[in-house]
Structures are given as structure tokens and as C-alpha cells.
Design an enzyme around this catalytic site. Structure first.
Site, PDB file in Angstrom:
ATOM      1  N   LYS A 189       0.987  10.896  13.294  1.00  0.00           N
ATOM      2  CA  LYS A 189       1.549  11.427  12.049  1.00  0.00           C
ATOM      3  C   LYS A 189       2.071  12.837  12.282  1.00  0.00           C
ATOM      4  CE  LYS A 189      -1.099   8.659   8.748  1.00  0.00           C
ATOM      5  NZ  LYS A 189      -1.870   8.637   7.483  1.00  0.00           N
TER       6      LYS A 189
ATOM      7  N   GLU B 215       3.829   9.127  -0.986  1.00  0.00           N
ATOM      8  CA  GLU B 215       2.421   9.018  -1.358  1.00  0.00           C
ATOM      9  C   GLU B 215       1.891  10.322  -1.923  1.00  0.00           C
ATOM     10  OE1 GLU B 215      -1.957   8.259   0.739  1.00  0.00           O
ATOM     11  OE2 GLU B 215      -0.116   8.019   1.927  1.00  0.00           O
TER      12      GLU B 215
ATOM     13  N   GLU C  38     -10.650   4.481   9.412  1.00  0.00           N
ATOM     14  CA  GLU C  38     -10.838   4.115   8.011  1.00  0.00           C
ATOM     15  C   GLU C  38     -11.352   2.680   7.849  1.00  0.00           C
ATOM     16  OE1 GLU C  38      -7.701   7.057   5.757  1.00  0.00           O
ATOM     17  OE2 GLU C  38      -6.947   5.090   6.352  1.00  0.00           O
TER      18      GLU C  38
ATOM     19  N   HIS D  78      -4.078  18.855   0.526  1.00  0.00           N
ATOM     20  CA  HIS D  78      -5.001  17.772   0.157  1.00  0.00           C
ATOM     21  C   HIS D  78      -5.830  18.089  -1.086  1.00  0.00           C
ATOM     22  CE1 HIS D  78      -6.735  13.900   0.946  1.00  0.00           C
ATOM     23  NE2 HIS D  78      -6.192  13.837   2.146  1.00  0.00           N
TER      24      HIS D  78
ATOM     25  N   GLU E 152       5.251   9.668  13.460  1.00  0.00           N
ATOM     26  CA  GLU E 152       5.206   8.801  12.285  1.00  0.00           C
ATOM     27  C   GLU E 152       5.445   9.672  11.063  1.00  0.00           C
ATOM     28  OE1 GLU E 152       1.840   6.099  11.915  1.00  0.00           O
ATOM     29  OE2 GLU E 152       1.806   6.422   9.746  1.00  0.00           O
TER      30      GLU E 152
ATOM     31  N   ASN F 226      -3.181  -1.688   7.855  1.00  0.00           N
ATOM     32  CA  ASN F 226      -4.477  -2.282   7.512  1.00  0.00           C
ATOM     33  C   ASN F 226      -4.267  -3.795   7.481  1.00  0.00           C
ATOM     34  OD1 ASN F 226      -5.855   0.239   7.146  1.00  0.00           O
ATOM     35  ND2 ASN F 226      -4.774   0.459   5.209  1.00  0.00           N
TER      36      ASN F 226
ATOM     37  N   ARG G  58      -1.841   3.848  16.979  1.00  0.00           N
ATOM     38  CA  ARG G  58      -1.878   4.993  16.076  1.00  0.00           C
ATOM     39  C   ARG G  58      -3.030   5.944  16.411  1.00  0.00           C
ATOM     40  NH1 ARG G  58      -2.592   4.282  10.621  1.00  0.00           N
ATOM     41  NH2 ARG G  58      -0.868   5.529   9.843  1.00  0.00           N
TER      42      ARG G  58
ATOM     43  N   GLU H 283       0.841  -1.190   0.000  1.00  0.00           N
ATOM     44  CA  GLU H 283       0.000   0.000   0.000  1.00  0.00           C
ATOM     45  C   GLU H 283       0.881   1.246   0.000  1.00  0.00           C
ATOM     46  OE1 GLU H 283      -3.486   2.129   2.710  1.00  0.00           O
ATOM     47  OE2 GLU H 283      -3.215  -0.041   2.810  1.00  0.00           O
ATOM     48  N   ARG H 284       0.604   2.128  -0.960  1.00  0.00           N
ATOM     49  CA  ARG H 284       1.394   3.352  -1.148  1.00  0.00           C
ATOM     50  C   ARG H 284       2.864   3.021  -1.399  1.00  0.00           C
ATOM     51  NH1 ARG H 284      -3.010   5.883  -2.570  1.00  0.00           N
ATOM     52  NH2 ARG H 284      -4.540   6.039  -0.900  1.00  0.00           N
TER      53      ARG H 284
ATOM     54  N   ASP I  90      -2.656  14.415   6.968  1.00  0.00           N
ATOM     55  CA  ASP I  90      -2.198  13.133   6.450  1.00  0.00           C
ATOM     56  C   ASP I  90      -0.999  13.293   5.528  1.00  0.00           C
ATOM     57  OD1 ASP I  90      -1.962  10.497   5.716  1.00  0.00           O
ATOM     58  OD2 ASP I  90      -3.769  10.429   4.494  1.00  0.00           O
TER      59      ASP I  90
END
Length: 692
Positions: A334, A367, A266, A511, A361, A185, A299, A137-138, A339
Site C-alpha cells: 500500500k 474508503e 486480518e 485514522h 497498491e 479476502n 500483499r 467490500e469498500r 492504510d
């Protein structure tokens, strides 16, 4: 005929001499200079330390280097004392890190003197967002180095072992001492016996390089693989299940590091699904890990589809729990409140949670910064973040000090970086993306290092001081190499992050990427029925009056989460740093900037400046061709061309889109748009359809 064959053979041999797939990273130095290594103990780690010295020594021939274990109260954790005569440390890992430091200084021309060298954080981890089917992922550098699909997915091959050792060596050389092997995830299957046996095989390879193995876990694992009816953290059966599973893991991997958890975020399961809270969930796992010395990294990336400003939600959700977590729980936050944006203010949780350990983080994989296509050196962004002053304990309460144990008493300290590593020959997709892996490790070890020093080190370690002419490689004088390669390429690296911010989202915009894949612009994307906080218009708030997200007291009030005097500084457009202006304020198109331009004109100049900067990077790299092997030069040159084209798309897309609201001309001394807005929107929609 023989003459022709000889010419052909020599031609291809010359190509081979200049072939470089980038797999060696920054660990290229080899030496035939003998060195006498003295240490009184024998272990896997100390054997590696000895071998590294014998492999890459560049000091005096037959010099004696002493590697000694000691008991020194001034040495912290895996730190060490360095001198021209050797390395002394309290731990074997400290000796290994000291050896790499000694060799790095030899290879880069830095002074080697009597010095105490301590790490900034106790635990310095890479988080791999690797899925068990081998996808990442990413990830933009190929499939996972740990997992794969197919009938042999759990078979450990000699190729696996060789790759894992090369990975471990690279990490140890920059002080990284922990790896989370799978995606946040997480699939519950990673805790099954079959997958744990593969985790054990990986851990056995990483261990001699001082690296602990960690796993991301799915909070619903007791239900999925344990066949329980619930995963309620206060349920006795659930408590026993986690204790037994943890015991099983430590039986296989005695030095297992612990769990990373993404919960109630999420769509991931978590304690809130059972009427409980983050404390209940984290402490459940902490109690299971505590007898073995394991950590829980919980997290704080949480947000819900509500009218509340997304930037406020993590703070609002976690601050009430400060001081209630076990002492082997660290809240992983983060760097920014949204994000991993190209530029964000630091998350207000840093420094605010005074009774709970908090770790940063960072995202090494790009990404939101052009994937493995754009050349963006991330050290300046992380340096800016780590040195940001929270003011929580007065002036000088930087993010680094708020997390490294120097401001608040905490049992454990840590920092994490989301890895950019895959099966591509050069590990990271882009040859210069290797510099971000290197930079993360160096800054995790020493938060005071400057971006310039890190770039200087990486270039000297990664590119030889050579001249490549018609297939021949010749050594050049250091002064020539420094002037014609090191200086301009280093400056290109140091300018690259600001350039990306300028052609993507200057002045605090954030974003406004294309949906899903996050490559390229998409400020228009807001399909009917989509969550507002997943759409760019939610963040840029452009209208006929102006642009930007009002987070002052008259807006969402997010600025109130920062400590004074920072809160007051950010609350006023006049005192807010212009780099974050549109993050905190909705500003008129005609607002006067400090340089006298209107906001609209400044936005135009910033986008154009970013494009021109990337074109300058192309010139710098082309001029450096003589000092780079053919393979790497060509790969970087092609990516810079792609980056330049994408930067123009960013500029044209954003200015033409926002011009619909501003109704003002693009300053006439700037380059005209070469793309049509409708065409860019259609291209974006085609890409999204293909991605879906």
C-alpha cells in the site's frame, strides 16, 4: 387536445436530450468523418483498433492511418511510436493503446507529433474487492459487475457480456491491462470448477481489449476445496494440488495473469499458520505459475495486535526476506505504512527492498475519503506519492523509479489500484469519481503526467462544449467554455484532495474515522477490549500536553526505517514537512508553526479552511450549471451539499473533541461550531450499531 399532447411529448423529449446517466464515461466522442485505416494483419485486437478510429476520428476526412507491427528495441512492452500518419508497436496491444492516444489527443487538442510513448509499468492492474455474492467490500457504486447471488449467479447473460465489454473498453482506453476479479479476502470457492467457468467467460470478453484476468486466492484452498488435511506450503500434496489447480486454470484461460494473495493478515489464512513464512508461501505459488508465465502478487499489508507501532510492522516483517522470493513474485505494498489514509508518508518498503520487485497498491475507491459522496480528485495524492524521493540510491530515487525497473533490476514491474466500479449507471457512484478511475489508468501508464493535465483531459472528454438552455443544447465557443467551465471546474478538482485533508485530518493526523464504515469523524472511538491499533486514540495520542504520534527515536522509532537524509529531516519538528508533522511527532498545543500560529490555532484554521473550500466548490459548480446536462448537474450538486454538511461535522467533531485536551478557545474570527459534541458522538454510535 392534440396541441396539448404535442407540447407534453416535446417536453419529455427535451428532458431526454438532457438526460445523462454517466454510463459513457470519457468515451463519448462520435464522428462521421471518414478515415482510411491500413494494417496488414487481422485479429480481434486490431479489429477493435480499426473500429475505434472509424467511430471517433476527428482528423482530416479520408486521411490514411497506418497501424503497423514492428520490431523496435526502443519500444518497451506495450509502448508505441505515434505520428500523424499512424501507430507502430511491437505488440497488438501497443497498437490499440496508440490508437486511443491518437484519438485522445485529437479530442483534447493536444499536439500529435512523432513520439515514442512507453508505459511506466509492465502490468497495470485494477484490484476488484468483489465478493462472490455480488457485494463489494469498500464499494460505493452498487453491486459487482462480475458476481451476483441467486440461482442464476453463474449464468452468463447477454447483459453481462455487454457490461464486461464496456468495462474492458474503458480500461483499454487508459492503458489498464489486468483485472483481479475478486476480493483479497477471497472465498476458496472461486477456484472451484463452476466459478472458473465464469472466470473464463469474463476473460474471453476482456482478452480482445488486451486485458489479462487474475484471481485473489485463499491460502487454505487446498483444505477447503481440495479436502487436504493441511495447506502447508512445503507439503508435497499441497504442492501438487496447487500445480494441478494452476494447470486447470490455464487450460481454461491460456493467458491467465496469476494470483493476488492476502495471507496472515486480518484473519486470512497463510503460511505462518503452518510454521512457515511469506517466502515459503509465495514461492509455492510462483513455482506453480512459472511454466505458464504467471505472476504472484503477495500483499505486504500485515500487522498484528502488539505494542509495536503498526506503521513499522510491514517493513519489519518483509525486509529480512529481501532477495529470497522467486523472480515472478512481486510484493504488493500500500502507498502508505498504515492504510490508504488521506495523506501518509510513503511506505519505507519502497526502495528498501532492492532485490525483490515491489509494486504500489493505490486505492481508487474512496474508503477513507468520503465514499461516493465527496468530490475528491485523487491524482494529486498519487502524484505526490509517486514523486516522493526515497533517497535509497541517492537523490531522485522516487517511488516511481524504485518500482518501475529503472533503479533496480527486476524481471517484472507492476502497479495496482483498488477499483471504485459497480453496477450503478455511472459505474462509480459519483460522476466525478470516474475521474479517479481515469486518473489511475493514466498515471499507471505514465507516472510523469501532471494532475492538471489529467484533469484537463478528463473534463474535455467527459463534458461536451455545449450550453444547455431551457432544454436546448447549443454549441459554445471554446474560449467561453474554457473560461466559464473548464478552468474553474478543473481548479476545483485540483484543490479537492487538500480540502478533504484539511476538513478531515490536517497536519499529519490519521485514522480518526468513524469505526467500521469509515465515513465521518470518530476520534473518540475506543470501546473497552478493542485492539488499540483499531482505535483513533492510538493514532492521535491527544492529551493535555499536545497531540500526534511520536515516531522519532524517542518514540516508536519508525522514522529509522527511512533512508538518510530523509530520516534526519523527518526526525525534527523544525524540518519535518508540516503536512506530516503529527504523523511523526507528538507536539505541544502551543508549538509555534512556520506561519507564527500555535499548533492549536493552526489546526482550527485548517479545519475551517477545508469547510470553506467545499462551500466554494458548491459555488463553482452552481455557476457551471449552464454547461452541464440536467442529470449530471443535479447529481453532483446534491453530493456537494452532502459533502459540505459532512465537512462541518468533521470540523465540529474534531475541534470540540480535541478542545477537551487543549483547553484553548477556537479563534474568534472563525465560524463557531454548529453541532454539539455529545450529539455527534451519539449519532456515530447509532450508525455503528446499525452497521454491526
Amino acid at each position: 387536445m392534440k396541441s396539448i399532447l404535442s407540447v407534453i411529448v416535446l417536453f419529455f423529449l427535451s428532458l431526454g436530450l438532457n438526460a445523462d446517466n454517466g454510463h459513457q464515461l470519457w468515451l463519448r466522442s462520435k464522428s462521421n468523418i471518414p478515415v482510411q485505416v491500413v494494417n496488414k494483419r487481422s485479429s480481434a485486437i486490431l479489429t477493435i483498433a480499426r473500429q475505434e478510429l472509424q467511430h471517433a476520428w476527428q482528423g482530416e476526412a479520408n486521411q490514411t492511418v497506418v497501424l503497423g507491427l514492428t520490431r523496435d528495441k526502443q519500444i518497451k512492452g506495450d509502448g508505441f511510436r505515434l505520428s500523424a500518419e499512424g501507430v507502430h508497436a511491437n505488440t497488438e496491444r501497443g497498437i490499440l493503446y496508440g490508437v486511443y492516444e491518437l484519438l485522445r489527443r485529437q479530442q483534447t487538442g493536444q499536439a500529435i507529433r512523432d513520439e515514442l510513448v512507453n508505459p511506466s509499468w509492465e502490468n497495470r492492474l485494477l484490484n476488484h474487492w468483489d465478493n462472490l455474492d455480488g457485494t463489494v467490500e469498500r464499494g460505493y457504486a452498487g453491486h459487482s459487475i462480475f458476481w451476483r447471488a441467486g440461482n442464476d449467479s453463474l449464468t452468463v447473460t447477454p447483459e453481462d457480456l455487454k457490461l464486461w465489454e464496456a468495462y474492458a473498453r474503458a480500461n483499454a482506453s487508459i492503458g489498464i491491462n489486468g483485472s483481479v476479479l475478486n476480493n483479497v479476502n477471497a472465498s476458496p470457492k472461486v477456484l472451484s470448477a463452476a466459478y472458473l467457468n465464469r472466470v473464463k467467460a469474463i476473460a474471453d470478453v476482456l482478452r480482445p481489449y488486451g486485458i489479462k484476468t487474475y484471481l485473489s486466492i485463499n491460502f487454505a484452498s487446498p483444505m477447503v476445496i481440495g479436502r487436504l488435511s493441511t495447506a502447508d506450503p512445503l507439503n508435497a500434496e499441497v504442492v501438487d494440488w496447487w500445480k494441478n489447480k494452476t494447470k486447470e486454470i490455464y487450460t481454461l484461460i491460456p493467458d491467465f495473469g496469476g494470483f493476488l494473495v492476502k495471507a496472515n493478515s486480518e484473519g486470512q489464512p497463510g503460511p505462518q499458520d503452518f510454521g512457515r513464512n511469506h517466502v515459503d508461501g509465495a514461492n509455492l505459488l510462483a513455482d506453480a505459475l512459472n511454466p505458464y508465465g504467471g505472476l504472484v502478487m503477495w500483499r505486504a499489508f500485515v500487522y498484528n495486535p502488539s505494542d509495536e507501532d503498526r506503521a513499522k510492522q510491514a517493513y519489519n516483517e518483509f525486509m529480512p526476506f529481501d532477495g529470497q522470493f522467486r523472480d515472478n513474485v512481486i510484493i504488493q505494498v500500500k502507498n502508505g505504512p498504515i492504510d490508504f489514509q488521506p495523506r501518509e508518508p510513503f511506505s519505507p518498503l519502497f526502495g528498501a527492498m532492492k532485490q525483490t520487485p515491489v509494486m504500489a497498491e493505490l486505492q481508487v475507491t474512496q474508503e477513507y475519503l468520503g465514499h461516493s459522496i465527496h468530490l475528491v480528485f485523487l491524482a494529486p495524492m498519487w502524484e505526490e506519492f509517486l514523486h516522493s524521493d526515497t533517497w535509497q540510491e541517492g537523490e531522485g530515487s522516487t517511488v516511481a523509479r524504485a518500482t518501475d525497473g529503472s533503479l533496480f533490476k527486476q524481471k517484472h514491474t507492476a502497479i495496482a489500484g483498488v477499483a471504485n466500479i459497480g453496477l450503478d449507471d455511472n459505474w462509480c457512484g459519483h460522476d466525478f469519481a470516474q475521474a479517479n478511475w481515469y486518473a489511475y489508468g493514466r498515471q499507471a501508464w505514465d507516472s510523469s503526467l501532471s494532475s492538471e493535465q489529467i484533469a484537463d483531459e478528463w473534463l474535455k472528454l467527459t463534458f461536451s462544449r455545449s450550453l444547455f438552455v431551457e432544454g436546448d443544447q447549443e454549441v459554445v465557443l471554446p474560449m467561453e467554455w474554457d473560461l466559464n467551465f473548464l478552468k474553474p471546474v478543473k481548479q476545483m478538482m485540483l484543490n479537492s484532495h487538500q480540502a478533504a485533508v484539511d476538513y478531515m485530518m490536517p497536519l499529519g493526523l490519521h485514522h480518526i474515522f468513524a469505526a467500521h464504515h469509515h465515513y465521518g469523524p470518530g476520534p473518540w472511538w475506543a470501546p473497552k477490549g478493542m485492539r488499540k491499533d483499531w482505535t483513533p486514540p492510538y493514532y492521535h495520542q491527544a492529551d493535555s500536553e499536545g497531540i500526534g504520534f511520536d515516531r522519532t527515536a524517542s518514540g516508536s522509532g519508525a522514522v529509522s526505517q527511512y533512508h538518510e537524509p530523509l530520516q534526519s529531516q523527518l526526525s525534527s519538528p523544525e524540518t519535518c514537512p508540516e503536512a506530516l508533522l503529527l504523523w511523526f511527532h507528538h507536539v505541544s498545543w502551543d508549538y509555534k508553526m512556520k506561519n507564527g500560529r500555535t499548533l492549536w490555532n493552526e489546526l482550527c484554521y485548517r479545519y475551517d479552511q477545508g469547510v470553506q473550500q467545499v462551500r466554494q466548490f458548491q459555488k463553482v459548480w452552481d455557476q457551471a450549471e449552464r454547461y452541464v446536462d440536467r442529470d449530471r448537474f443535479g447529481r453532483v450538486q446534491q453530493r456537494l451539499r452532502d459533502q459540505s454538511l459532512n465537512a462541518v461535522e468533521w470540523k465540529d467533531a474534531c475541534l470540540l473533541y480535541f478542545q477537551q485536551y487543549s483547553q484553548r478557545p477556537i479563534p474568534y474570527d472563525l465560524e463557531r461550531p454548529v453541532n454539539n459534541l455529545d450529539d455527534l458522538i451519539e449519532k456515530d454510535q447509532r450508525t455503528i450499531r446499525a452497521y454491526e
